[in-house]
Design a protein around this motif. Structure first.
Motif, PDB file in Angstrom:
ATOM      1  N   VAL A   1      -6.746  -7.846   6.683  1.00  0.00           N
ATOM      2  CA  VAL A   1      -5.456  -8.183   7.277  1.00  0.00           C
ATOM      3  C   VAL A   1      -4.374  -7.255   6.736  1.00  0.00           C
ATOM      4  N   LEU A   2      -3.657  -6.616   7.640  1.00  0.00           N
ATOM      5  CA  LEU A   2      -2.492  -5.792   7.301  1.00  0.00           C
ATOM      6  C   LEU A   2      -1.256  -6.463   7.894  1.00  0.00           C
ATOM      7  N   HIS A   3      -0.347  -6.917   7.054  1.00  0.00           N
ATOM      8  CA  HIS A   3       0.889  -7.515   7.561  1.00  0.00           C
ATOM      9  C   HIS A   3       1.780  -6.397   8.080  1.00  0.00           C
ATOM     10  N   THR A   4       2.088  -6.434   9.372  1.00  0.00           N
ATOM     11  CA  THR A   4       2.847  -5.355  10.018  1.00  0.00           C
ATOM     12  C   THR A   4       4.003  -5.947  10.823  1.00  0.00           C
TER      13      THR A   4
ATOM     14  N   GLY B   1       5.611 -12.253  11.604  1.00  0.00           N
ATOM     15  CA  GLY B   1       4.286 -12.451  11.026  1.00  0.00           C
ATOM     16  C   GLY B   1       3.204 -11.641  11.702  1.00  0.00           C
ATOM     17  N   ALA B   2       3.570 -10.588  12.387  1.00  0.00           N
ATOM     18  CA  ALA B   2       2.568  -9.757  13.058  1.00  0.00           C
ATOM     19  C   ALA B   2       1.600  -9.156  12.039  1.00  0.00           C
ATOM     20  N   VAL B   3       0.324  -9.142  12.402  1.00  0.00           N
ATOM     21  CA  VAL B   3      -0.691  -8.530  11.558  1.00  0.00           C
ATOM     22  C   VAL B   3      -1.575  -7.628  12.407  1.00  0.00           C
TER      23      VAL B   3
ATOM     24  N   ARG C   1       4.398   3.349  10.177  1.00  0.00           N
ATOM     25  CA  ARG C   1       4.322   4.527   9.307  1.00  0.00           C
ATOM     26  C   ARG C   1       3.537   4.235   8.036  1.00  0.00           C
ATOM     27  N   ASP C   2       3.816   3.097   7.406  1.00  0.00           N
ATOM     28  CA  ASP C   2       3.283   2.840   6.074  1.00  0.00           C
ATOM     29  C   ASP C   2       1.912   2.165   6.090  1.00  0.00           C
ATOM     30  N   ARG C   3       1.608   1.401   7.144  1.00  0.00           N
ATOM     31  CA  ARG C   3       0.363   0.623   7.144  1.00  0.00           C
ATOM     32  C   ARG C   3      -0.680   1.140   8.125  1.00  0.00           C
TER      33      ARG C   3
ATOM     34  N   PRO D   1      -7.075   1.556  24.753  1.00  0.00           N
ATOM     35  CA  PRO D   1      -7.088   1.971  23.354  1.00  0.00           C
ATOM     36  C   PRO D   1      -6.549   3.372  23.165  1.00  0.00           C
ATOM     37  N   THR D   2      -6.263   3.680  21.900  1.00  0.00           N
ATOM     38  CA  THR D   2      -5.852   5.022  21.507  1.00  0.00           C
ATOM     39  C   THR D   2      -6.469   5.280  20.136  1.00  0.00           C
ATOM     40  N   THR D   3      -5.983   6.280  19.434  1.00  0.00           N
ATOM     41  CA  THR D   3      -6.423   6.534  18.058  1.00  0.00           C
ATOM     42  C   THR D   3      -5.199   6.766  17.180  1.00  0.00           C
ATOM     43  N   ILE D   4      -5.392   6.585  15.892  1.00  0.00           N
ATOM     44  CA  ILE D   4      -4.312   6.881  14.949  1.00  0.00           C
ATOM     45  C   ILE D   4      -3.904   8.340  15.063  1.00  0.00           C
TER      46      ILE D   4
END
Length: 209
Positions: free
Chosen positions: A122-125, A131-133, A172-174, A191-194
């Motif tokens: 889980v990445l809190h974003t 509370g989006a993750v 940016r950070d997560r 979908p896409t990619t980072i």
């Protein structure tokens, strides 16, 4: 069969701040032939139940609590006995849709949800919602981003409970720190990619202002 990802598309409406829009949502099933997790139980519990089939539904994970991502969650939980997970910062949004039914468990940044031999971290974003993750699975090379990151940019931040600088920080950070080949599986659309999205961060910042 090894762990794999299935995509359902369900149709319904998103409502917030007095407006209503027709939307198609991605519902993601992650697991194997024996157990599975549902990410974002949107609109149609019966269709999701059929997709789960005779597998054990280990969890219903909500990337955030906008109604179009959680409106089928209680019905799906009632049908399957699965627990509903939501980050506590999104409880005010959840209560707009389900005032009489709380989520069963609270998600936390860094938490790992295990299913079918894989680990969803889980990445809190926050930004699109408090509370989006996102859920990162490096073994499968994917991140499920809900409405935080789409093909072509960040999720919307023009409505209540959202904040543009915060979503930019989250992305940016997560997210953009993940390997560039990581596949981005979104809450709506393709979908896409980072790697495809990372070069455009500055453009999004300028556009957002």
């Amino acid at each position: 069969m090894a762990a794999h990802i299935e995509r359902l598309v369900t149709t319904g409406q998103f409502s917030l701040d007095g407006g209503t829009w027709d939307v198609d949502n991605n519902v993601w099933l992650v697991g194997d032939d024996h157990e599975v997790v549902v990410i974002d139980a949107a609109h149609d519990a019966e269709t999701i139940v059929r997709a789960v089939g005779d597998r054990h539904l280990a969890a219903i994970v909500c990337t955030h609590a906008h109604n179009d991502h959680v409106n089928a969650a209680p019905a799906l939980a009632d049908r399957t006995g699965a627990v509903i997970w939501l980050h506590p910062d999104d409880l005010p949004l959840w209560k707009l849709t389900h005032p009489d039914r709380a989520p069963d468990r609270h998600l936390a940044d860094g938490q790992v949800i295990e299913v079918a031999g894989i680990d969803l971290t889980v990445l809190h974003t926050p930004g699109h919602a408090p509370g989006a993750v996102c859920l990162h699975e490096p073994g499968l090379g994917v991140v499920f981003t809900g409405d935080t990151l789409f093909t072509g940019g960040p999720g919307a931040t023009g409505r209540s409970y959202s904040h543009f600088p915060t979503i930019i920080d989250s992305i940016r950070d997560r997210l953009l720190t993940l390997p560039p080949e990581t596949k981005v599986l979104t809450g709506h659309g393709d979908p896409t990619t980072i790697g495809a999205e990372a070069p455009h961060l500055q453009e999004w910042i300028e556009r957002g202002h």
